[in-house]
Design a protein around this motif. Sequence first.
Motif, PDB file in Angstrom:
ATOM      1  N   PHE A  39       0.765  -1.345  -0.112  1.00 49.56           N
ATOM      2  CA  PHE A  39       0.044   0.107  -0.031  1.00 49.56           C
ATOM      3  C   PHE A  39       0.762   1.163   0.024  1.00 49.56           C
ATOM      4  CE2 PHE A  39      -4.404  -1.280   0.818  1.00 49.56           C
ATOM      5  CZ  PHE A  39      -4.197  -2.766   0.888  1.00 49.56           C
ATOM      6  N   GLY A  40       2.082   1.286   0.298  1.00 50.75           N
ATOM      7  CA  GLY A  40       3.004   2.389   0.238  1.00 50.75           C
ATOM      8  C   GLY A  40       4.256   2.375  -0.515  1.00 50.75           C
ATOM      9  N   HIS A  41       4.818   1.178  -0.731  1.00 52.33           N
ATOM     10  CA  HIS A  41       6.104   1.235  -1.625  1.00 52.33           C
ATOM     11  C   HIS A  41       5.495   1.145  -3.463  1.00 52.33           C
ATOM     12  CE1 HIS A  41       8.792   0.421   1.524  1.00 52.33           C
ATOM     13  NE2 HIS A  41       7.865  -0.387   2.115  1.00 52.33           N
ATOM     14  N   PHE A  42       4.431   0.673  -3.531  1.00 56.43           N
ATOM     15  CA  PHE A  42       4.023   0.716  -4.946  1.00 56.43           C
ATOM     16  C   PHE A  42       3.723   2.245  -5.400  1.00 56.43           C
ATOM     17  CE2 PHE A  42       3.927  -3.734  -5.094  1.00 56.43           C
ATOM     18  CZ  PHE A  42       4.227  -4.345  -6.706  1.00 56.43           C
ATOM     19  N   PRO A  43       2.968   2.843  -4.593  1.00 52.63           N
ATOM     20  CA  PRO A  43       2.541   4.071  -5.051  1.00 52.63           C
ATOM     21  C   PRO A  43       3.896   5.026  -4.852  1.00 52.63           C
ATOM     22  CG  PRO A  43       1.369   3.790  -3.065  1.00 52.63           C
ATOM     23  CD  PRO A  43       1.942   2.434  -3.707  1.00 52.63           C
ATOM     24  N   ALA A  44       4.767   4.721  -3.893  1.00 53.00           N
ATOM     25  CA  ALA A  44       6.005   5.621  -3.743  1.00 53.00           C
ATOM     26  C   ALA A  44       6.914   5.486  -4.997  1.00 53.00           C
ATOM     27  CB  ALA A  44       6.667   5.158  -2.521  1.00 53.00           C
ATOM     28  N   LYS A  45       7.002   4.221  -5.288  1.00 55.69           N
ATOM     29  CA  LYS A  45       7.747   3.934  -6.445  1.00 55.69           C
ATOM     30  C   LYS A  45       7.148   4.585  -7.855  1.00 55.69           C
ATOM     31  CE  LYS A  45      11.123   0.716  -6.768  1.00 55.69           C
ATOM     32  NZ  LYS A  45      11.812  -0.424  -5.929  1.00 55.69           N
ATOM     33  N   LYS A  46       5.982   4.426  -7.919  1.00 52.58           N
ATOM     34  CA  LYS A  46       5.383   5.223  -9.116  1.00 52.58           C
ATOM     35  C   LYS A  46       5.501   6.742  -9.195  1.00 52.58           C
ATOM     36  CE  LYS A  46       0.460   5.171 -10.657  1.00 52.58           C
ATOM     37  NZ  LYS A  46      -0.743   4.494 -10.305  1.00 52.58           N
ATOM     38  N   TYR A  47       5.394   7.160  -8.117  1.00 54.88           N
ATOM     39  CA  TYR A  47       5.708   8.661  -8.186  1.00 54.88           C
ATOM     40  C   TYR A  47       7.128   9.055  -7.926  1.00 54.88           C
ATOM     41  CZ  TYR A  47       0.482   9.230  -8.509  1.00 54.88           C
ATOM     42  OH  TYR A  47      -0.640   9.063  -8.733  1.00 54.88           O
ATOM     43  N   ASP A  48       8.093   8.323  -7.697  1.00 58.51           N
ATOM     44  CA  ASP A  48       9.348   8.397  -7.451  1.00 58.51           C
ATOM     45  C   ASP A  48       9.680   9.058  -6.297  1.00 58.51           C
ATOM     46  OD1 ASP A  48      11.939   7.933  -8.083  1.00 58.51           O
ATOM     47  OD2 ASP A  48      12.209   9.515  -9.397  1.00 58.51           O
ATOM     48  N   LEU A  49       8.751   8.729  -5.282  1.00 60.41           N
ATOM     49  CA  LEU A  49       9.239   9.410  -3.781  1.00 60.41           C
ATOM     50  C   LEU A  49      10.175   8.569  -3.250  1.00 60.41           C
ATOM     51  CD1 LEU A  49       5.501   9.852  -2.623  1.00 60.41           C
ATOM     52  CD2 LEU A  49       6.602  11.273  -3.828  1.00 60.41           C
ATOM     53  N   PRO A  50      10.956   8.911  -2.278  1.00 60.17           N
ATOM     54  CA  PRO A  50      11.156  10.485  -2.144  1.00 60.17           C
ATOM     55  C   PRO A  50      12.168  11.390  -2.939  1.00 60.17           C
ATOM     56  CG  PRO A  50      12.815   9.103  -0.807  1.00 60.17           C
ATOM     57  CD  PRO A  50      12.096   8.309  -1.742  1.00 60.17           C
ATOM     58  N   HIS A  51      12.398  10.890  -3.911  1.00 58.39           N
ATOM     59  CA  HIS A  51      13.369  11.647  -4.941  1.00 58.39           C
ATOM     60  C   HIS A  51      12.956  12.749  -5.388  1.00 58.39           C
ATOM     61  CE1 HIS A  51      15.955   8.117  -4.088  1.00 58.39           C
ATOM     62  NE2 HIS A  51      14.851   7.347  -4.535  1.00 58.39           N
ATOM     63  N   GLU A  52      11.534  12.422  -6.077  1.00 61.51           N
ATOM     64  CA  GLU A  52      10.965  13.722  -6.560  1.00 61.51           C
ATOM     65  C   GLU A  52       9.771  14.266  -5.585  1.00 61.51           C
ATOM     66  OE1 GLU A  52      11.203  15.053  -9.749  1.00 61.51           O
ATOM     67  OE2 GLU A  52      12.868  13.665 -10.002  1.00 61.51           O
ATOM     68  N   PHE A  53       9.627  15.605  -5.787  1.00 56.83           N
ATOM     69  CA  PHE A  53       8.500  16.201  -5.079  1.00 56.83           C
ATOM     70  C   PHE A  53       7.325  16.110  -5.797  1.00 56.83           C
ATOM     71  CE2 PHE A  53       6.273  20.086  -3.677  1.00 56.83           C
ATOM     72  CZ  PHE A  53       5.836  19.469  -2.374  1.00 56.83           C
TER      73      PHE A  53
END
Length: 250
Positions: free
Chosen positions: A49-63
């Motif tokens: 629930f966290g790692h997929f969306p984070a990867k998709k939006y390139d968080l935390p590297h991109e704001f």
Amino acid sequence: MTRVLKIGGSILTDKSRELTARPEEITRVAKEIASHPDDVVLVHGAGSFGHFPAKKYDLPHEFNRAGLRVTHNCVARLCEKVVEALSLAGVECLPVHPLSCLLLRDGRIDSFFMEPIKEMLKNGIMPVLHGDVAMDAAGKAAIVSGDHLIAYLGKALQAEVVAVGSNVDGVLFSGRPLSRITRKEFSVVQSAIGGSASADVTGGMRGKLLELLDLADLGIDSVIFNAGIEGNIARALKGECVGTRIGRAN
Ligand code: IPE
């Protein structure tokens, strides 16, 4: 006696499939926690629930504002499932979303309004936190992992039990769990200690250990154990070393 317990996202979700919970495991975990619920602060991982969306939006590297919203909403949904399972198991608990009560600076917790957590504990309510996105005073936004939260809470609450449940038997070296590890041994075995097998933006076992070694430096021991084995959560809550103890070098 305050106890802080983390249950990794690999137990509560299928980390290889986006937004896929493991309802039976969530129920089993909730029942085990319900057997020793007093003075426990629970932190759960974000899993898929966290790692997929984070990867998709390139968080935390991109704001990415939308990425923050989507990722937070997804982990909050998992938190809702955990809170519901705990209440069905008879535990009075409340969600505490890190995004709304702490601020990072360069990826580390800079300030954390913990009074509500302390009041919940005083009043017999289990606070349920989770890995989350968070605002960062130096870098706009970042991710706060459950492992970072556990180390911070362990110190701030001077916890007597700090237990981190993952899907392996502890810190593995040559395929076997070490019974104890300190910073001294870590420098020897660290090349053999990996990240995570699946999509993971917060560092896997290595990230976990680094947080807990910092805590050990302050004199607070912790345990990394396999929360997928029935009975281990209850034993860990009782203070038993059911995996690898992370301690201070003598
Ligand atoms: C990660 O939390 C948080 C986000 C990706 C938003 P954790 O690092 O604690 O999650 P798990 O235990 O690896 O799933």
